[in-house]
Write a protein that holds these residues in place. Structure first.
Motif, short mmCIF file in Angstrom:
data_model
loop_
_atom_site.label_atom_id
_atom_site.label_comp_id
_atom_site.label_asym_id
_atom_site.label_seq_id
_atom_site.Cartn_x
_atom_site.Cartn_y
_atom_site.Cartn_z
N GLU A 1 0.86 -1.19 0.00
CA GLU A 1 0.00 0.00 0.00
C GLU A 1 0.90 1.24 0.00
O GLU A 1 1.96 1.23 0.63
CB GLU A 1 -0.87 0.05 1.26
CG GLU A 1 -2.03 -0.93 1.26
CD GLU A 1 -2.87 -0.81 2.54
OE1 GLU A 1 -2.63 0.10 3.35
OE2 GLU A 1 -3.75 -1.66 2.71
N SER A 2 0.48 2.29 -0.66
CA SER A 2 1.24 3.54 -0.67
C SER A 2 0.72 4.46 0.43
O SER A 2 -0.48 4.71 0.51
CB SER A 2 1.12 4.22 -2.03
OG SER A 2 1.75 3.44 -3.02
N ASN B 1 -1.06 15.62 6.55
CA ASN B 1 -2.03 16.48 7.21
C ASN B 1 -1.53 16.92 8.58
O ASN B 1 -0.60 16.36 9.14
CB ASN B 1 -3.38 15.77 7.32
CG ASN B 1 -4.19 15.90 6.04
OD1 ASN B 1 -4.45 17.01 5.59
ND2 ASN B 1 -4.56 14.78 5.45
N GLY C 1 -0.86 7.29 7.96
CA GLY C 1 -1.67 6.12 8.31
C GLY C 1 -2.79 5.77 7.36
O GLY C 1 -3.53 4.82 7.61
N TYR C 2 -2.97 6.54 6.30
CA TYR C 2 -4.01 6.21 5.32
C TYR C 2 -3.36 6.18 3.94
O TYR C 2 -2.35 6.86 3.71
CB TYR C 2 -5.14 7.26 5.35
CG TYR C 2 -4.62 8.67 5.42
CD1 TYR C 2 -4.17 9.33 4.28
CD2 TYR C 2 -4.51 9.34 6.63
CE1 TYR C 2 -3.65 10.60 4.33
CE2 TYR C 2 -3.98 10.62 6.70
CZ TYR C 2 -3.56 11.24 5.55
OH TYR C 2 -3.03 12.49 5.61
N ASN C 3 -3.93 5.43 3.00
CA ASN C 3 -3.38 5.36 1.65
C ASN C 3 -3.27 6.75 1.06
O ASN C 3 -4.21 7.54 1.14
CB ASN C 3 -4.30 4.53 0.75
CG ASN C 3 -4.17 3.05 1.02
OD1 ASN C 3 -4.17 2.63 2.18
ND2 ASN C 3 -4.05 2.27 -0.03
N SER C 4 -2.14 7.04 0.43
CA SER C 4 -1.97 8.36 -0.16
C SER C 4 -0.89 8.34 -1.24
O SER C 4 0.12 7.65 -1.11
CB SER C 4 -1.58 9.38 0.92
OG SER C 4 -1.31 10.63 0.31
N TYR C 5 -1.14 9.10 -2.29
CA TYR C 5 -0.13 9.37 -3.31
C TYR C 5 0.16 10.87 -3.37
O TYR C 5 0.62 11.37 -4.38
CB TYR C 5 -0.63 8.91 -4.67
CG TYR C 5 -0.59 7.42 -4.92
CD1 TYR C 5 0.51 6.83 -5.52
CD2 TYR C 5 -1.65 6.61 -4.56
CE1 TYR C 5 0.56 5.47 -5.76
CE2 TYR C 5 -1.62 5.24 -4.80
CZ TYR C 5 -0.51 4.68 -5.40
OH TYR C 5 -0.47 3.34 -5.64
N ALA C 6 -0.20 11.61 -2.33
CA ALA C 6 -0.25 13.07 -2.44
C ALA C 6 1.09 13.78 -2.19
O ALA C 6 1.20 14.96 -2.45
CB ALA C 6 -1.30 13.63 -1.49
N VAL D 1 1.71 8.08 3.02
CA VAL D 1 2.53 9.31 3.06
C VAL D 1 3.25 9.40 4.40
O VAL D 1 2.68 9.13 5.46
CB VAL D 1 1.66 10.56 2.79
CG1 VAL D 1 0.57 10.73 3.83
CG2 VAL D 1 2.54 11.81 2.74
N ASN E 1 -0.12 0.06 7.53
CA ASN E 1 0.02 1.36 8.19
C ASN E 1 0.53 1.24 9.63
O ASN E 1 0.75 2.24 10.29
CB ASN E 1 -1.29 2.16 8.14
CG ASN E 1 -2.42 1.48 8.87
OD1 ASN E 1 -2.38 0.27 9.11
ND2 ASN E 1 -3.44 2.22 9.23
N ARG F 1 2.15 14.90 0.35
CA ARG F 1 2.00 15.87 1.45
C ARG F 1 1.06 15.23 2.46
O ARG F 1 0.20 14.41 2.11
CB ARG F 1 1.41 17.19 0.96
CG ARG F 1 0.05 17.03 0.34
CD ARG F 1 -0.54 18.36 -0.10
NE ARG F 1 -1.77 18.12 -0.82
CZ ARG F 1 -2.93 17.82 -0.24
NH1 ARG F 1 -3.01 17.73 1.07
NH2 ARG F 1 -4.00 17.58 -0.97
#
Lengths: 188, 96, 416
Positions: C253-254, C307, C298-303, C256, C414, C305
């Motif tokens: 999983e990706s 929070n 802790g959550y999937n992200s490709y951003a 951040v 995560n 950046r």
């Protein structure tokens, strides 16, 4: 025979209370708590004549109150009856439901403002990430407060109750009192 | 991030804990002939999309509901939320 | 162009007009023997070792942005080999040894600085766990020392030793660990690979694979089709996105991870300090900035950046560990995308597609592995057999039940 003396959640002989400015904090050590959960397909009871509140709400009737804690689940409050077997009464009043004694798992603190709702909203703004515009009198929810899971109840415009884990009572009191004291400091 | 809880309205994502892809709701049949391969896929393999992702969040500091949140993993925009219970019951009704 | 003291001296006399770009900027050729997808640390290191150590062949590296624009330029520069499990520790110790000879190897200043790492201990159980880890490190030929509270105090006196929740009871020290200049590593490998003829092709995004009869024949890219004998994918957080083009679902999983740097300060922190209990670690860069971080969001992200709640969490951890950090002003926050695997350990292996190889699953620990990852991946690409230290990093280990789970949290990326 041992000479045992009951202590409050904060470890005192009697309920602690403190006033900072217009906010008064009081440990509510006499509050009896019972959790109530519906079984599958069981009808919703009306314990002691109280209509159970919907999501996000708190309701009181006579000497009993209830807050919604999850789908098909409530927390019943009975002020002043912590030392009686309120769970047995609640179980009898809610036939077919799961009723569990919770009194000694939690510590309850009541906050009262002597100057209307503004000080209550200011305290909430410092402590919990809840939208005060949507958290008027008669609402209640579980949320996070300084990493602790707590129930917050808006009993009235000028009254807020915070119910947290009994084992973290001191930490919770510290958070509440520190914030109330800071709010009472004169603005520079 | 604010998660639009179906019952309680917008709530801080910090109140929730994250499990992962909502496909985890679809647990394979442990008695099926291909159960071993199916469980390997179920436990270990993920679509891991860049874009819209349906995922399971648990409202731990809240009403303890499991929520299926639809979220864009590239922008973090949250597109919707449903009670996982409703999603699972609807899937069951659809399969029956 | 070889760097040397004499060269720096003569260039200084000539007004620094003789310096040339460190690498060419070639257009892609129609076909290569080996194509590495991903011009980050691992991809560049793979190309470097493939071309210098293993094979005389036509090699290209494809990078969708500019070289080193992903996690090699976003990490917190820590190098260490302080793992527990026998499938991990020899690999990371091999990497540590490569770090120690890296600058001589590729004739580039990567600012490798063995200033040590201390993992703090707060409980008796944690001391037992770190003693066991230290012994595992010694068995694999690495160095480890268990410090008591006073030894830690002498080394890093500014910590809050009497925190009510996490009082400091000692630490596990690896003296050979430290930091390296992350960009310098990428540039050194890129320059070294370019000098032996590797084509480093930038602004070239892979959009698909050409696969015939179960064998990879080439790549579709934004700069046209490129034929390939063998393809090695080393794209970290973009692994899911790229490998979906080959029809693969992966145990990845990706997520951040955020990192932070303060304004430049006078020398304060002697080495790297990790506060695992409070999700915080910190070191000081040669420019003086405090470089620190904590957990993944802790959550999937490709951003790329994160929070604010994790920013707050990291700040709380920093304040709990070293209260004086509250006086430092934060300069920058950024995020990188981690390829979190299902057991927290990496994958260097063949795939079900012939000629297609995968290097992924580095979680938030890929930087320290850069040299060994490149070496082992090049070894696999060239010889079709895994490097001795990377035998356990198989793609099918989950199915076979041979997970390498340092933290013991199971298939929950995560939490690794």
């Amino acid at each position: 025979m041992s000479d045992l003396k009951p202590l409050t959640a904060l470890g005192d002989a009697s309920a602690r209370t403190v006033t900072h400015g217009v906010l008064t904090l009081k440990e509510n050590n006499a509050l009896a708590l019972v959790s109530l959960a519906l079984r599958r397909d069981s009808p919703e009871p009306t314990p002691f004549g109280l209509g159970l509140p919907g999501p996000g709400l708190w309701a009181s009737s006579g000497s009993i109150a209830a807050l919604w804690t999850g789908p098909g689940q409530w927390l019943l409050e009975a002020p002043g009856r912590a030392e009686s077997d309120f769970a047995a009464e609640a179980a009898a009043a809610c036939p077919g439901c799961s009723v569990t004694e919770q009194t000694d798992g939690f510590a309850a603190f009541e906050v009262r403002s002597a100057a209307g709702e503004e000080p209550i909203l200011a305290l909430m703004a410092k402590l919990v990430n809840l939208d005060s515009a949507r958290f008027g009198p008669g609402t209640a929810t579980r949320t996070g407060l300084e990493h602790m899971s707590v129930f917050v109840i808006r009993r009235a415009a000028d009254r807020l109750a915070v119910i947290g884990m009994r084992s973290a009572a001191g930490t919770l009191w510290h958070a509440l009192e520190t914030t109330a004291a800071r709010l009472a400091e004169p603005r520079a | 991030m604010l998660i639009p809880h179906p019952l309680l309205g917008p709530r801080d994502a910090q109140e929730f804990t994250y499990l992962g892809d909502a496909a985890l709701l679809n647990r394979p049949d442990g008695m099926a002939a291909d159960a071993q391969a199916a469980f390997n896929d179920y436990v270990y393999l993920r679509d891991n999309p860049a874009g819209v992702h349906r995922e399971l969040w648990f409202h731990e500091q809240g009403d303890r509901s499991w929520v299926v949140v639809t979220r864009n993993t590239v922008t973090h925009e949250i597109l919707g939320a449903e009670l996982a219970r409703d999603v699972a019951l609807a899937a069951k009704a659809g399969a029956a | 162009m070889k760097f040397s003291g004499l060269r720096v001296f003569t260039e200084a006399l000539r007004g620094h007009k003789g310096w040339k770009p460190l690498w060419r900027d070639p257009d892609p050729q129609p076909a290569y023997d080996y194509v590495i997808v991903g011009g980050g640390g691992h991809g560049l290191a793979t190309a470097y070792y493939l071309a210098t150590t293993f094979r005389k062949a036509k090699v290209a590296v494809l990078e969708k942005g500019w070289l080193g624009s992903g996690n090699i330029g976003r990490n917190t520069t820590i190098i260490r080999s302080n793992y527990l499990l026998p499938d991990n520790e020899p690999f990371y110790e091999f990497s540590m040894k490569l770090w120690e000879g890296l600058e001589q190897e590729f004739n580039f200043n990567a600012m490798v600085s063995q200033r040590g790492i201390v993992n703090l201990i707060h409980t008796d159980a944690q001391r037992d766990a770190y003693r066991r880890r230290g012994n595992a490190m010694l068995l694999a030929g690495a160095d480890a020392e268990l410090l008591d509270r006073e030894q830690v105090r002498v080394m890093i006196p500014f910590l809050n030793f009497d925190n009510a929740r996490f009082p400091i009871k000692g630490g596990l020290l690896q003296r050979r660990a430290g930091t390296a200049r992350h960009d310098g590593v990428a540039w050194g490998y890129a320059r070294g690979a370019d000098m032996v003829g590797v084509d480093l092709i930038q602004n070239c995004e892979v959009t698909g694979f050409r696969i015939e009869n179960g064998r990879v024949k080439g790549l579709e890219t934004t700069r046209g089709h490129i034929g390939a004998g063998k393809v090695g994918v080393a794209v970290a957080g973009s692994t899911g996105r790229v490998m979906a083009g080959a029809g693969m679902r992966l145990p990845i999983e990706s997520h951040v991870l955020q990192a932070f740097v303060s304004e430049g300060l006078k020398p304060t922190i002697p080495g790297v300090i990790t506060f695992g209990a409070g999700h915080f670690y910190v070191s000081q860069s040669d420019k003086g900035g405090l470089v620190f971080g904590g957990d993944i969001d802790g959550y999937n992200s490709y951003a790329q950046r994160g929070n604010l709640p994790v920013v707050e969490d990291v700040a709380e951890g920093g304040m709990a560990l070293m209260p004086m950090i509250g006086r430092a002003r934060l300069l920058r926050i950024w995020g990188g995308i981690m390829d979190m695997s299902m057991d927290g350990s990496p994958i260097i292996d063949r795939t079900p597609v012939d000629g297609l190889y995968l290097n992924a699953g580095w979680c938030y620990g890929g930087f320290k592995a850069t040299p060994a990852s490149g070496y082992a991946f090049a070894h696999l690409l060239a010889t079709d057999t895994p490097h001795d230290t990377a035998r356990a990093y198989r793609l099918d280990r989950f199915q076979r039940g041979y997970v390498i789970d340092e933290k013991g949290v199971g298939a929950q990326p995560n939490l690794h």
